[in-house]
Design a protein around this motif. Structure first.
Motif: not given
Length: 350
Positions: A222-240, A269-278
């Motif tokens: 998380i520290e290395t990639n600094a994903p943007d919590a408000s952008d689920p695609i950014d989170v997926l691409s960086k630490v997913g 459920s992690a995938a469901a969290l992404i889908a819910a955020s989208l």
């Protein structure tokens, strides 16, 4: 690609409230005290809202097992080697895994998708959507590009599209990928604000020393990639993970086609969290199957807004909890179809 995903998300509608009210009225007329069948009644109302029918035909059901490898396995976060991922995919295809056994019992089909396995696999029943030979090591950099993350979500949608054309009307999420609890914990930590220590679990059953190391790896990712919590695609691409993204697509695809989708355990459920955020409305199409023994799963379900149907202390994944939940969904449907009303049975109301 982004516009295609946005178009799919726009197709997801709120549930049919009039159908939910019709289901509620029918349940009130059945020979039982109101609400006495608990979650079975919740499922019956939800299915009516999803399908706009009191008696939908959900007999064709598929558990979609997304399989992918994870570069973070280089950090020694799992009790099993990465080679197990392709080996287990072949086991799914041969019908010998736990999810195959439980799916057969539930009258469901298992469909296995190679979305990122680090091996060349060939089998007539394998759905090949390989985008990478496993993600990159998230402890050292992004898991994948943003474009690949979107492609993975779209791949999940496309699998649902094809299965829907083949007549399937209920879906469930399953996964295989050594190292995927690490990626899922990282996704959860970023999206919910829980610390890596709160979001991590023991996955395949690692010891205390390796568990402490796993939590440190998640924090470093998380520290290395600094994903943007408000952008689920950014989170997926960086630490997913590719299978996490694919399952998010499965959920979105099912919701856009007004089909229920049963969510398995922690990774699903992690995938469901992404889908819910989208798409917030996608949650209405999800049924939380079970409470995993992965320690953060309950908190993750709470953040999504799901209440698990069963609790059997399971933590296998693959779609096993979802397969068992199919029995409860069928029970809810049978109550709606077969149970007598007060009038038809000549029973006095309370």
């Amino acid at each position: 690609m982004r516009s295609k995903l946005e178009e799919e998300i726009r197709r997801i509608e709120p549930l049919d409230e009039s159908a939910i009210q019709q289901a509620e009225q029918h349940l009130l007329n059945l020979t039982k005290p109101p609400g006495s069948l608990g979650k079975l009644e919740d499922i019956a109302r939800q299915l009516a809202g999803i399908t706009s029918s009191l008696h939908p035909d959900l007999s064709r059901k598929a558990i979609i097992v997304m399989a992918a490898d994870h570069g973070v396995c280089e950090e020694g976060v799992s009790a099993f080697p990465a080679e197990v991922t392709p080996q287990m995919v072949l086991n799914f295809l041969a019908g010998g895994a736990a999810v195959n056994v439980l799916a057969r019992q539930a009258g469901a089909d298992v469909r296995c998708v190679d979305i990122g396995v680090n091996a060349e696999l060939s089998h007539p029943e394998l759905i090949s959507r390989k985008l990478m030979h496993g993600t990159n090591n998230i402890a050292r950099g992004p898991a994948m590009t943003r474009e690949t993350a979107i492609e993975a979500v779209l791949a999940g949608i496309e699998v649902v599209d094809q299965l829907w054309l083949d007549g399937y009307r209920m879906f469930a999420t399953g996964e295989m990928g050594i190292g995927n609890t690490t990626a899922s914990s990282a996704v959860m930590s970023v999206m919910t604000g829980d610390s890596p220590e709160e979001a991590a679990g023991r996955g395949t059953g690692i010891n205390d020393e390796r568990f402490a190391h796993k939590m440190a790896v998640i924090r470093r990712a998380i520290e290395t990639n600094a994903p943007d919590a408000s952008d689920p695609i950014d989170v997926l691409s960086k630490v997913g993970g590719l299978e996490i993204a694919g399952l998010a697509g499965v959920i979105i695809g099912a919701a856009s086609r007004k089909c229920p989708v049963v969510i398995d355990g922690f990774i699903s459920s992690a995938a469901a969290l992404i889908a819910a955020s989208l798409c917030k409305d996608a949650v209405s199409y999800m049924i939380g199957s079970h409470l995993s023994d992965e320690r953060a799963h309950g908190q993750l379900l709470l953040k999504i807004g799901l209440s698990p149907v069963i609790h059997l202390s399971m933590r296998l994944g693959e779609g096993t909890g979802a397969a068992l939940c199919f029995h409860f969904i069928e029970a809810a449907q049978r109550v709606m179809r077969e149970m007598a009303t007060f009038d038809s049975a000549g029973v006095s109301r309370g």
